[in-house]
Design a protein around this motif. Structure first.
Motif, PDB file in Angstrom:
ATOM      1  N   PRO A  40       0.721  -1.118   0.007  1.00 45.43           N
ATOM      2  CA  PRO A  40      -0.096  -0.274  -0.010  1.00 45.43           C
ATOM      3  C   PRO A  40       0.758   1.137   0.051  1.00 45.43           C
ATOM      4  O   PRO A  40       0.926   2.075   0.646  1.00 45.43           O
ATOM      5  CB  PRO A  40      -1.031  -0.185   1.486  1.00 45.43           C
ATOM      6  N   THR A  41       1.398   1.830  -1.331  1.00 46.99           N
ATOM      7  CA  THR A  41       2.821   2.790  -0.884  1.00 46.99           C
ATOM      8  C   THR A  41       2.127   4.301  -0.355  1.00 46.99           C
ATOM      9  O   THR A  41       2.672   4.238  -0.001  1.00 46.99           O
ATOM     10  CB  THR A  41       2.210   2.818  -3.039  1.00 46.99           C
TER      11      THR A  41
ATOM     12  N   GLY B 150      -6.973   6.053   6.618  1.00 52.37           N
ATOM     13  CA  GLY B 150      -8.302   4.903   6.697  1.00 52.37           C
ATOM     14  C   GLY B 150      -8.865   5.761   5.148  1.00 52.37           C
ATOM     15  O   GLY B 150      -9.965   4.650   5.080  1.00 52.37           O
ATOM     16  N   ARG B 151      -8.722   6.555   4.603  1.00 48.19           N
ATOM     17  CA  ARG B 151      -9.514   6.700   3.577  1.00 48.19           C
ATOM     18  C   ARG B 151      -9.078   6.527   1.787  1.00 48.19           C
ATOM     19  O   ARG B 151      -9.573   6.774   1.219  1.00 48.19           O
ATOM     20  CB  ARG B 151      -9.860   8.461   3.652  1.00 48.19           C
ATOM     21  N   THR B 152      -7.662   5.711   1.905  1.00 47.46           N
ATOM     22  CA  THR B 152      -7.269   5.463   0.361  1.00 47.46           C
ATOM     23  C   THR B 152      -8.161   3.615   0.030  1.00 47.46           C
ATOM     24  O   THR B 152      -8.653   2.974   1.143  1.00 47.46           O
ATOM     25  CB  THR B 152      -5.791   4.846   1.383  1.00 47.46           C
ATOM     26  N   ALA B 153      -7.787   3.665  -0.984  1.00 47.08           N
ATOM     27  CA  ALA B 153      -8.915   2.711  -1.453  1.00 47.08           C
ATOM     28  C   ALA B 153      -7.835   1.179  -0.686  1.00 47.08           C
ATOM     29  O   ALA B 153      -8.743   0.035  -0.702  1.00 47.08           O
ATOM     30  CB  ALA B 153      -8.033   2.483  -2.940  1.00 47.08           C
ATOM     31  N   ASP B 154      -6.232   1.293  -0.543  1.00 49.95           N
ATOM     32  CA  ASP B 154      -5.149   0.016  -0.313  1.00 49.95           C
ATOM     33  C   ASP B 154      -6.246  -0.361   0.996  1.00 49.95           C
ATOM     34  O   ASP B 154      -6.407  -1.540   1.030  1.00 49.95           O
ATOM     35  CB  ASP B 154      -3.949   0.244  -0.615  1.00 49.95           C
ATOM     36  N   TYR B 155      -6.240   0.324   2.168  1.00 47.86           N
ATOM     37  CA  TYR B 155      -7.455   0.626   3.823  1.00 47.86           C
ATOM     38  C   TYR B 155      -8.044  -0.177   3.331  1.00 47.86           C
ATOM     39  O   TYR B 155      -8.348  -1.747   4.105  1.00 47.86           O
ATOM     40  CB  TYR B 155      -7.714   1.225   4.037  1.00 47.86           C
ATOM     41  N   ARG B 156      -9.055  -0.213   2.264  1.00 46.65           N
ATOM     42  CA  ARG B 156     -10.209  -0.603   2.368  1.00 46.65           C
ATOM     43  C   ARG B 156      -9.667  -2.245   1.594  1.00 46.65           C
ATOM     44  O   ARG B 156     -10.705  -3.546   2.019  1.00 46.65           O
ATOM     45  CB  ARG B 156     -10.995   0.158   1.335  1.00 46.65           C
ATOM     46  N   GLU B 157      -8.999  -2.574   0.849  1.00 51.56           N
ATOM     47  CA  GLU B 157      -8.115  -3.577   0.348  1.00 51.56           C
ATOM     48  C   GLU B 157      -7.992  -4.072   1.076  1.00 51.56           C
ATOM     49  O   GLU B 157      -8.495  -5.354   0.851  1.00 51.56           O
ATOM     50  CB  GLU B 157      -7.859  -3.186  -1.377  1.00 51.56           C
TER      51      GLU B 157
ATOM     52  N   PHE C 210      -3.209  -4.696  -3.734  1.00 59.10           N
ATOM     53  CA  PHE C 210      -3.142  -3.356  -3.578  1.00 59.10           C
ATOM     54  C   PHE C 210      -2.466  -2.449  -4.660  1.00 59.10           C
ATOM     55  O   PHE C 210      -1.985  -2.734  -5.396  1.00 59.10           O
ATOM     56  CB  PHE C 210      -2.415  -2.945  -2.303  1.00 59.10           C
ATOM     57  N   SER C 211      -3.412  -1.425  -5.329  1.00 61.12           N
ATOM     58  CA  SER C 211      -3.565  -0.820  -5.982  1.00 61.12           C
ATOM     59  C   SER C 211      -2.082   0.920  -5.511  1.00 61.12           C
ATOM     60  O   SER C 211      -2.189   1.299  -6.945  1.00 61.12           O
ATOM     61  CB  SER C 211      -4.608   0.398  -6.312  1.00 61.12           C
ATOM     62  N   GLY C 212      -1.968   1.123  -4.774  1.00 57.39           N
ATOM     63  CA  GLY C 212      -1.160   2.158  -4.611  1.00 57.39           C
ATOM     64  C   GLY C 212      -1.184   3.678  -4.191  1.00 57.39           C
ATOM     65  O   GLY C 212      -1.253   4.538  -4.072  1.00 57.39           O
ATOM     66  N   GLN C 213      -3.197   3.511  -4.194  1.00 59.65           N
ATOM     67  CA  GLN C 213      -4.156   4.473  -4.283  1.00 59.65           C
ATOM     68  C   GLN C 213      -5.235   4.500  -2.953  1.00 59.65           C
ATOM     69  O   GLN C 213      -5.433   3.211  -1.890  1.00 59.65           O
ATOM     70  CB  GLN C 213      -5.273   4.559  -5.109  1.00 59.65           C
TER      71      GLN C 213
END
Length: 266
Positions: free
Chosen positions: A209-210, A243-250, A263-266
């Motif tokens: 998770p970049t 906590g608002r990143t797409a990687d946290y959700r993933e 993880f997309s790095g986003q």
């Protein structure tokens, strides 16, 4: 851009920058400074575009970097002395600031001697691997100079003031295994496996998770000058961003679904 003093590539999310003046132990001259700066500009653009998620820095030949090429500094009797502060402000300080602020992990593979600014450039990276035969030398005192490129900031924080003074004032070589034992670097690797191990590490970090790694880097870099209350507030603010990143959700979804995250790095 074609490079003469470095090698640079970007592949599968990993930028690789190799210092390539092996006949001079990869010491810096003006041309190499300019090419490294250009390569890091490309890295920054690739990071912003989402195409770069880790940087690997190393050197060709039997040394990582011997610091400044002193043949550029030779002064004949009667000549005006060079302004070393100009060189630091123009080249070395921007390099250290760029490596430190880059919002992706920076892996350094020290493949031999790392001396002077070369040692401190390595220490500015996030995770440092060193060949078993590598060494770190604060060579400045031996020619009447002060450690630069962040050396006087890094050393006391990483090895303590007593050891920092010994390294800086004596200019003795510190072997890779002792550097690891003192906490100056992450890990020692057998010489023949260093480049491959560093490449594997950079490739792994490029799948992680970049954005979260960038926030970890920011928090740790700022911790050295923050008091506890300031650091707690910083952790709160950075955690809010993470906590608002797409990687946290993933990451949470993968945990709940008992699968490996992508993880997309986003």
């Amino acid at each position: 851009m074609a490079y003469d003093t470095i090698e640079f590539s970007l592949r599968d999310g990993v930028a690789t920058l190799v210092l390539n003046r092996p006949d001079r132990l990869n010491s810096f001259n003006e041309a190499m400074h300019q090419e490294v700066r250009q390569a890091l500009t490309e890295v920054q653009a690739a990071v912003e575009a989402g195409d770069c998620r880790a940087l690997l820095l190393t050197g060709n030949g039997r040394g990582f970097c011997a610091g400044q090429d002193l043949s550029d500094r030779n002064v004949a009797p009667g000549d005006e002395m060079p302004d070393l502060g100009y060189s630091i402000e123009t080249y070395y300080n921007p390099l250290i600031r760029t490596l430190t602020a880059l919002p992706v992990p920076v892996v350094c593979a020290v493949n031999g001697v790392a001396a002077g600014a070369g040692a401190n450039i390595a220490l500015a990276c996030d995770i440092v691997l060193a060949a078993r035969s590598a060494s770190f030398t604060q060579a400045f005192a031996k020619i009447g100079l002060v450690p630069d490129s962040g050396g006087t900031w890094q050393l006391p924080r990483q090895v303590g003031l007593a050891r920092a003074k010994g390294l800086a004032m004596l200019g003795d070589k510190l072997g890779a295994e002792q550097a690891e034992a003192w906490g100056l670097i992450w890990r020692v690797v057998d010489d023949e496996g260093l480049r491959d191990e560093a490449a594997r590490l950079a490739a792994h970090l490029a799948t992680q998770p970049t954005r979260g790694l960038a926030l970890i880097k920011q928090a740790l870099n700022e911790s050295g000058t923050n008091d506890l209350d300031t650091q707690l507030d910083l952790e709160r603010d950075l955690q809010r961003q993470a906590g608002r990143t797409a990687d946290y959700r993933e990451g949470v979804a993968a945990f709940m679904e008992k699968r490996s995250p992508k993880f997309s790095g986003q």
